[in-house]
Scaffold this motif. Sequence first.
Motif, PDB file in Angstrom:
ATOM      1  N   SER A  91       0.885  -1.169   0.000  1.00 61.27           N
ATOM      2  CA  SER A  91       0.000   0.000   0.000  1.00 61.27           C
ATOM      3  C   SER A  91       0.926   1.222   0.000  1.00 61.27           C
ATOM      4  CB  SER A  91      -0.908  -0.055   1.243  1.00 61.27           C
ATOM      5  OG  SER A  91      -1.987   0.836   1.116  1.00 61.27           O
ATOM      6  N   HIS A  92       0.660   2.219   0.822  1.00 59.18           N
ATOM      7  CA  HIS A  92       1.498   3.425   0.825  1.00 59.18           C
ATOM      8  C   HIS A  92       1.713   3.888   2.255  1.00 59.18           C
ATOM      9  CE1 HIS A  92      -1.992   6.071   1.775  1.00 59.18           C
ATOM     10  NE2 HIS A  92      -2.656   5.111   1.158  1.00 59.18           N
ATOM     11  N   ILE A  93       2.790   4.656   2.499  1.00 55.97           N
ATOM     12  CA  ILE A  93       2.954   5.235   3.844  1.00 55.97           C
ATOM     13  C   ILE A  93       2.961   6.764   3.813  1.00 55.97           C
ATOM     14  CG2 ILE A  93       4.100   3.225   4.882  1.00 55.97           C
ATOM     15  CD1 ILE A  93       6.751   4.785   4.655  1.00 55.97           C
ATOM     16  N   LEU A 102      -3.609   4.869  10.060  1.00 57.17           N
ATOM     17  CA  LEU A 102      -3.833   3.593   9.390  1.00 57.17           C
ATOM     18  C   LEU A 102      -3.952   3.638   7.869  1.00 57.17           C
ATOM     19  CD1 LEU A 102      -6.431   2.090  11.901  1.00 57.17           C
ATOM     20  CD2 LEU A 102      -3.978   1.669  11.800  1.00 57.17           C
ATOM     21  N   ASP A 103      -4.394   4.751   7.326  1.00 59.50           N
ATOM     22  CA  ASP A 103      -4.603   4.841   5.881  1.00 59.50           C
ATOM     23  C   ASP A 103      -3.278   4.557   5.167  1.00 59.50           C
ATOM     24  OD1 ASP A 103      -5.003   5.556   3.253  1.00 59.50           O
ATOM     25  OD2 ASP A 103      -5.941   7.483   3.677  1.00 59.50           O
ATOM     26  N   GLY A 104      -3.208   3.454   4.461  1.00 61.79           N
ATOM     27  CA  GLY A 104      -1.983   3.074   3.761  1.00 61.79           C
ATOM     28  C   GLY A 104      -1.017   2.322   4.659  1.00 61.79           C
ATOM     29  N   SER A 105      -0.648   2.956   5.787  1.00 63.75           N
ATOM     30  CA  SER A 105       0.346   2.355   6.688  1.00 63.75           C
ATOM     31  C   SER A 105      -0.053   0.953   7.136  1.00 63.75           C
ATOM     32  CB  SER A 105       0.540   3.235   7.924  1.00 63.75           C
ATOM     33  OG  SER A 105       1.023   4.499   7.532  1.00 63.75           O
ATOM     34  N   ASP A 136       3.707   8.766  -3.037  1.00 65.94           N
ATOM     35  CA  ASP A 136       2.627   9.726  -3.319  1.00 65.94           C
ATOM     36  C   ASP A 136       1.320   9.104  -3.792  1.00 65.94           C
ATOM     37  OD1 ASP A 136       1.368  12.189  -3.341  1.00 65.94           O
ATOM     38  OD2 ASP A 136       1.936  12.650  -5.394  1.00 65.94           O
ATOM     39  N   GLU A 137       0.765   8.212  -2.960  1.00 67.65           N
ATOM     40  CA  GLU A 137      -0.584   7.728  -3.264  1.00 67.65           C
ATOM     41  C   GLU A 137      -1.587   8.840  -2.978  1.00 67.65           C
ATOM     42  OE1 GLU A 137      -4.539   5.924  -2.685  1.00 67.65           O
ATOM     43  OE2 GLU A 137      -3.401   7.116  -1.270  1.00 67.65           O
ATOM     44  N   GLU A 138      -1.314   9.599  -1.906  1.00 70.01           N
ATOM     45  CA  GLU A 138      -2.329  10.530  -1.387  1.00 70.01           C
ATOM     46  C   GLU A 138      -2.478  11.813  -2.194  1.00 70.01           C
ATOM     47  OE1 GLU A 138      -4.617   9.930   0.479  1.00 70.01           O
ATOM     48  OE2 GLU A 138      -4.080   8.533   2.071  1.00 70.01           O
ATOM     49  N   GLY A 139      -1.503  12.118  -3.033  1.00 76.39           N
ATOM     50  CA  GLY A 139      -1.781  13.205  -3.965  1.00 76.39           C
ATOM     51  C   GLY A 139      -1.166  14.548  -3.666  1.00 76.39           C
ATOM     52  N   LEU A 199      -4.216  -4.657   1.545  1.00 77.49           N
ATOM     53  CA  LEU A 199      -5.118  -4.531   2.680  1.00 77.49           C
ATOM     54  C   LEU A 199      -5.177  -3.047   3.019  1.00 77.49           C
ATOM     55  CD1 LEU A 199      -5.114  -6.713   5.874  1.00 77.49           C
ATOM     56  CD2 LEU A 199      -5.311  -4.256   6.047  1.00 77.49           C
ATOM     57  N   HIS A 200      -6.372  -2.528   3.195  1.00 81.19           N
ATOM     58  CA  HIS A 200      -6.540  -1.091   3.429  1.00 81.19           C
ATOM     59  C   HIS A 200      -7.741  -0.896   4.337  1.00 81.19           C
ATOM     60  CE1 HIS A 200      -6.776   3.227   2.503  1.00 81.19           C
ATOM     61  NE2 HIS A 200      -5.595   3.114   1.932  1.00 81.19           N
ATOM     62  N   ILE A 201      -7.746   0.201   5.067  1.00 83.99           N
ATOM     63  CA  ILE A 201      -8.963   0.493   5.836  1.00 83.99           C
ATOM     64  C   ILE A 201     -10.068   0.908   4.867  1.00 83.99           C
ATOM     65  CG2 ILE A 201      -7.897   1.063   8.040  1.00 83.99           C
ATOM     66  CD1 ILE A 201      -8.121   4.063   7.130  1.00 83.99           C
ATOM     67  N   ALA A 368     -10.329   5.578  -4.357  1.00 83.07           N
ATOM     68  CA  ALA A 368      -9.274   5.101  -5.246  1.00 83.07           C
ATOM     69  C   ALA A 368      -8.103   4.591  -4.411  1.00 83.07           C
ATOM     70  CB  ALA A 368      -8.816   6.232  -6.145  1.00 83.07           C
ATOM     71  N   HIS A 369      -7.411   3.592  -4.904  1.00 87.83           N
ATOM     72  CA  HIS A 369      -6.248   3.022  -4.207  1.00 87.83           C
ATOM     73  C   HIS A 369      -5.188   2.634  -5.229  1.00 87.83           C
ATOM     74  CE1 HIS A 369      -8.427   2.880  -0.448  1.00 87.83           C
ATOM     75  NE2 HIS A 369      -9.440   2.305  -1.063  1.00 87.83           N
ATOM     76  N   ASP A 370      -3.957   2.387  -4.717  1.00 87.38           N
ATOM     77  CA  ASP A 370      -2.901   1.893  -5.604  1.00 87.38           C
ATOM     78  C   ASP A 370      -3.362   0.641  -6.365  1.00 87.38           C
ATOM     79  OD1 ASP A 370      -0.693   3.719  -5.066  1.00 87.38           O
ATOM     80  OD2 ASP A 370      -0.658   2.861  -3.055  1.00 87.38           O
TER      81      ASP A 370
HETATM   82 ZN   LIG Z   1      -4.798   5.020   1.330  1.00 82.47          ZN
END
Ligand SMILES: [Zn+2]
Length: 421
Positions: A91-93, A102-105, A136-139, A199-201, A368-370
């Motif tokens: 996912s992304h950090i 938690l989002d990504g992490s 840079d998943e979050e933009g 896995l993502h929230i 949207a997600h990776d």
């Molecule tokens: Zn995310």
Amino acid sequence: MVISPDTQSLRVDIERIKKNILELATIGRSEEDRGIYRMAFTDADMEGKRWLLDRIDEADLKSDSDGAGNIFGKLIPEGAAGEAPSVVMGSHIDTVPCAGALDGSLGVVVALECLRTIRASGIELKKPIELVAFSDEEGRFGGMFGSEAFCGRISPAAFDRKDLDGVTLGDAMLRQGMDPVKALDAARRRENIEAYLELHIEQGPVLDTKKLSAGIVENITGLFKWQVRFRGDANHAGTTPMEMRNDAFMGLADFAHEIPRIIEENGSDLSRATIGKAQILPGSPNTVPGLVEFSLDVRDTDEAVLHELSRAFQKALAATARRRGLKFEYDELSFIQPVQCDPELVSILGEEAEALNLKSMHMPSGAAHDAQILGGLTRMGMIFAPSRGGKSHSPEEWTAWEDVEAASNLALRALLRLCAQ
Ligand SMILES: [Zn+2]
């Protein structure tokens, strides 16, 4: 293929997950609002990446990074042919400003834990497994930069993307000692990737409301974003009779009112339409507005429905403009296609959720997600963990540890299945 009896009992260590989540959450956290500020390619983001590399080394996995700043930890089976395609989980950090923990992490920490657990079990793998944290998943610079680079979908134009302060992605990378051009070499070959699991929230209220521990994602919503303008005539609020006005704001009000009807007639149960930002100009209380500019964000999991909605919104804009004596125009800022998760991965996740006696449901992803980008390269599957109160992108973002544990064990078993194939 089922999991062999000796691996049936394999479980993640929730204490290790806890420790890592809480430790990572201290990087970039503001003492003032308790929010996490790890926007892509900031010092805090780079510190998070170094922290992750240390954890990967500590877990005796092979650490690596690419030109896009994506971080990898690899578990390569002994004696495996170097050519075997990898099962990738991650996912992304990076975070939005004032984010939760938690989002990504969560997806990255759990991927690390899964690899660690599998490594310690001594199970013979047929394929390498890689954990990944995408950049840079979050933009800060538009989003999905790392996963797009991984999938070979960027061009040098990406380096000109700007953040809200006007800093370009290229400059931000240079400041961190990275050569942006090397991001073009981050592309991986389709035949080297077996599957991608994330896995993502959930970031929504559905699982929490239904008291479920995990969601098995079936598809990820597509969307289009428009910037719309109604042009009328700015005029004196006192001297211009009501019937002689070309009031741009009234156009927006009429159009907004059409949204429920359009969704009902042209959309599906999964359609969403939002006007999230609007500006009335000239913006004076005693002037009839001559111009409104607003955003329109429309989502659905079916591409045909999105096109249908696009046509319906165009018609409504035209009709509203005619009725109110206005001109209208719009720019399509983005169009992202919906992506279906791989049916085999969806059924593997369903079977393993059942084997774990886990309360779960199949559901779409409204965010949207990776994984959406990876879906264009390889077979893709996604697991959601419940978000307490549906809260996300806020320090209040949280998931009960028992749900984290349940969703992590589901990910672990799915990974084992994918590596045994
Ligand atoms: Zn995310």
